[in-house]
Design a protein around this motif. Sequence first.
Motif, PDB file in Angstrom:
ATOM      1  N   ARG A   1      41.943  32.710  49.160  1.00  0.00           N
ATOM      2  CA  ARG A   1      42.935  31.934  48.410  1.00  0.00           C
ATOM      3  C   ARG A   1      44.253  32.658  48.249  1.00  0.00           C
ATOM      4  O   ARG A   1      45.277  32.026  48.013  1.00  0.00           O
ATOM      5  N   HIS A   2      44.237  33.968  48.338  1.00  0.00           N
ATOM      6  CA  HIS A   2      45.465  34.728  48.150  1.00  0.00           C
ATOM      7  C   HIS A   2      45.345  36.072  48.850  1.00  0.00           C
ATOM      8  O   HIS A   2      44.278  36.690  48.852  1.00  0.00           O
ATOM      9  N   VAL A   3      46.428  36.512  49.456  1.00  0.00           N
ATOM     10  CA  VAL A   3      46.489  37.824  50.090  1.00  0.00           C
ATOM     11  C   VAL A   3      47.606  38.612  49.422  1.00  0.00           C
ATOM     12  O   VAL A   3      48.766  38.180  49.439  1.00  0.00           O
ATOM     13  N   GLY A   4      47.281  39.732  48.813  1.00  0.00           N
ATOM     14  CA  GLY A   4      48.270  40.571  48.150  1.00  0.00           C
ATOM     15  C   GLY A   4      48.382  41.917  48.834  1.00  0.00           C
ATOM     16  O   GLY A   4      47.465  42.727  48.770  1.00  0.00           O
ATOM     17  N   GLU A   5      49.486  42.153  49.527  1.00  0.00           N
ATOM     18  CA  GLU A   5      49.718  43.424  50.204  1.00  0.00           C
ATOM     19  C   GLU A   5      50.397  44.391  49.238  1.00  0.00           C
ATOM     20  O   GLU A   5      51.423  44.076  48.647  1.00  0.00           O
ATOM     21  N   ARG A   6      49.821  45.586  49.098  1.00  0.00           N
ATOM     22  CA  ARG A   6      50.373  46.616  48.237  1.00  0.00           C
ATOM     23  C   ARG A   6      50.557  47.895  49.046  1.00  0.00           C
ATOM     24  O   ARG A   6      50.160  47.968  50.202  1.00  0.00           O
ATOM     25  N   ASN A   7      51.155  48.901  48.426  1.00  0.00           N
ATOM     26  CA  ASN A   7      51.432  50.124  49.168  1.00  0.00           C
ATOM     27  C   ASN A   7      50.164  50.802  49.673  1.00  0.00           C
ATOM     28  O   ASN A   7      50.100  51.249  50.818  1.00  0.00           O
ATOM     29  N   ALA A   8      49.155  50.892  48.821  1.00  0.00           N
ATOM     30  CA  ALA A   8      47.942  51.641  49.180  1.00  0.00           C
ATOM     31  C   ALA A   8      46.881  50.775  49.824  1.00  0.00           C
ATOM     32  O   ALA A   8      46.107  51.247  50.652  1.00  0.00           O
ATOM     33  N   ARG A   9      46.813  49.498  49.442  1.00  0.00           N
ATOM     34  CA  ARG A   9      45.763  48.630  49.971  1.00  0.00           C
ATOM     35  C   ARG A   9      46.175  47.172  49.857  1.00  0.00           C
ATOM     36  O   ARG A   9      47.147  46.840  49.171  1.00  0.00           O
ATOM     37  N   THR A  10      45.403  46.342  50.519  1.00  0.00           N
ATOM     38  CA  THR A  10      45.620  44.894  50.480  1.00  0.00           C
ATOM     39  C   THR A  10      44.434  44.258  49.779  1.00  0.00           C
ATOM     40  O   THR A  10      43.289  44.692  49.948  1.00  0.00           O
ATOM     41  N   TYR A  11      44.701  43.212  48.984  1.00  0.00           N
ATOM     42  CA  TYR A  11      43.674  42.518  48.225  1.00  0.00           C
ATOM     43  C   TYR A  11      43.532  41.092  48.754  1.00  0.00           C
ATOM     44  O   TYR A  11      44.522  40.356  48.866  1.00  0.00           O
ATOM     45  N   LEU A  12      42.315  40.734  49.082  1.00  0.00           N
ATOM     46  CA  LEU A  12      41.998  39.374  49.520  1.00  0.00           C
ATOM     47  C   LEU A  12      41.214  38.709  48.403  1.00  0.00           C
ATOM     48  O   LEU A  12      40.080  39.091  48.118  1.00  0.00           O
ATOM     49  N   ASP A  13      41.819  37.733  47.756  1.00  0.00           N
ATOM     50  CA  ASP A  13      41.185  37.041  46.634  1.00  0.00           C
ATOM     51  C   ASP A  13      40.583  35.721  47.103  1.00  0.00           C
ATOM     52  O   ASP A  13      41.251  34.943  47.795  1.00  0.00           O
ATOM     53  N   PHE A  14      39.354  35.463  46.668  1.00  0.00           N
ATOM     54  CA  PHE A  14      38.644  34.257  47.082  1.00  0.00           C
ATOM     55  C   PHE A  14      38.607  33.190  45.988  1.00  0.00           C
ATOM     56  O   PHE A  14      38.048  32.121  46.204  1.00  0.00           O
ATOM     57  N   VAL A  15      39.176  33.485  44.838  1.00  0.00           N
ATOM     58  CA  VAL A  15      39.251  32.517  43.734  1.00  0.00           C
ATOM     59  C   VAL A  15      40.628  32.640  43.097  1.00  0.00           C
ATOM     60  O   VAL A  15      41.300  33.671  43.239  1.00  0.00           O
ATOM     61  N   PRO A  16      41.069  31.620  42.369  1.00  0.00           N
ATOM     62  CA  PRO A  16      42.355  31.715  41.665  1.00  0.00           C
ATOM     63  C   PRO A  16      42.333  32.826  40.627  1.00  0.00           C
ATOM     64  O   PRO A  16      41.270  33.227  40.144  1.00  0.00           O
ATOM     65  N   ARG A  17      43.501  33.310  40.275  1.00  0.00           N
ATOM     66  CA  ARG A  17      43.616  34.354  39.276  1.00  0.00           C
ATOM     67  C   ARG A  17      42.931  33.915  37.983  1.00  0.00           C
ATOM     68  O   ARG A  17      43.126  32.803  37.500  1.00  0.00           O
ATOM     69  N   GLY A  18      42.100  34.791  37.426  1.00  0.00           N
ATOM     70  CA  GLY A  18      41.389  34.496  36.189  1.00  0.00           C
ATOM     71  C   GLY A  18      40.003  33.930  36.392  1.00  0.00           C
ATOM     72  O   GLY A  18      39.196  33.923  35.462  1.00  0.00           O
ATOM     73  N   ALA A  19      39.694  33.444  37.594  1.00  0.00           N
ATOM     74  CA  ALA A  19      38.359  32.914  37.874  1.00  0.00           C
ATOM     75  C   ALA A  19      37.433  34.054  38.294  1.00  0.00           C
ATOM     76  O   ALA A  19      37.874  35.143  38.666  1.00  0.00           O
ATOM     77  N   ASP A  20      36.132  33.796  38.232  1.00  0.00           N
ATOM     78  CA  ASP A  20      35.135  34.818  38.542  1.00  0.00           C
ATOM     79  C   ASP A  20      34.667  34.645  39.981  1.00  0.00           C
ATOM     80  O   ASP A  20      33.956  33.689  40.317  1.00  0.00           O
ATOM     81  N   GLY A  21      35.081  35.554  40.828  1.00  0.00           N
ATOM     82  CA  GLY A  21      34.694  35.480  42.228  1.00  0.00           C
ATOM     83  C   GLY A  21      35.101  36.747  42.956  1.00  0.00           C
ATOM     84  O   GLY A  21      35.550  37.734  42.346  1.00  0.00           O
ATOM     85  N   LEU A  22      34.953  36.749  44.264  1.00  0.00           N
ATOM     86  CA  LEU A  22      35.084  37.951  45.075  1.00  0.00           C
ATOM     87  C   LEU A  22      36.532  38.332  45.357  1.00  0.00           C
ATOM     88  O   LEU A  22      37.387  37.482  45.603  1.00  0.00           O
ATOM     89  N   THR A  23      36.779  39.638  45.329  1.00  0.00           N
ATOM     90  CA  THR A  23      37.986  40.233  45.887  1.00  0.00           C
ATOM     91  C   THR A  23      37.553  41.245  46.940  1.00  0.00           C
ATOM     92  O   THR A  23      36.625  42.025  46.702  1.00  0.00           O
TER      93      THR A  23
END
Length: 269
Positions: free
Chosen positions: A176-198
């Motif tokens: 659902r969301h890809v967040g690129e950061r300096n040290a690592r990238t985060y792949l979120d499988f649920v909307p922010r605040g929901a309980d699910g996998l990153t």
Amino acid sequence: MTVRRRLALCALLGLPWPAAGAPGAEPDCIPAPTRSETLEGIGPRGELRFVSGGRAVLDSLQWPEEDEGARARLVLRVGQEVVVVPRGLPDRWGRERVDALTPDGTDLAGDLVEAGLAAADPGEADALCRPSLRLVEDTARRRRLGLWRDTPPAADDGAALRRLAGRYAVVEGRIRHVGERNARTYLDFVPRGADGLTVTVTKRTWRRMAARGLSADSLHDRRVRVRGFIEIRRGPVIAAATPEALEVLDEGAPMTHDARGPDDSGVRR
């Protein structure tokens, strides 16, 4: 070993002829010279123990937690001669990572994966040396054999994933969301605040994924299969240690640019 038998081994295990690393091959996948061993016993977590005193584990394979079936299948081979092909460096316990072939032509790793008794995975290696095992695994999954009897946990089912804390799991879902950061990238499988996998991806692994054509744009809204050990932080997390931890299952849809800022304050971890 006869030339015919060695050619058959190379064809089965996907090795070059002669057994040597191809230019550009992953260091962890470069095979050492082939040799014959006699299997003396099976140790914990599928350790192969040879009459020579050597110890090894099968390459490109994740040993299962509930391993009675896998152990029983390997025990049938005790006393047999096996042709082994070491790959890369030994693991932290000094055991070789090997491909192994029995006199009747059985590839030990492929046999376990085909029966649904183990998953195809790089393990501690830096790459999956035998990607064709994923095709074998897909067949076992479609037939619902062994590990694949039950439907895999969904990436948006936080409660189910939390029950698997500390265990290896194969999970499917849509990014659902890809967040690129300096040290690592985060792949979120649920909307922010929901309980699910990153899924977290280190900078090095993200570069290797990029070399294979994966990016924030190409992964957004894609259905994927991810595998690894589940940790619990703010929510369930899998750290993708290699590009092979992530398999794209569909064509997905284009992504708008990451709207989150440079800090990680909004990232579920």
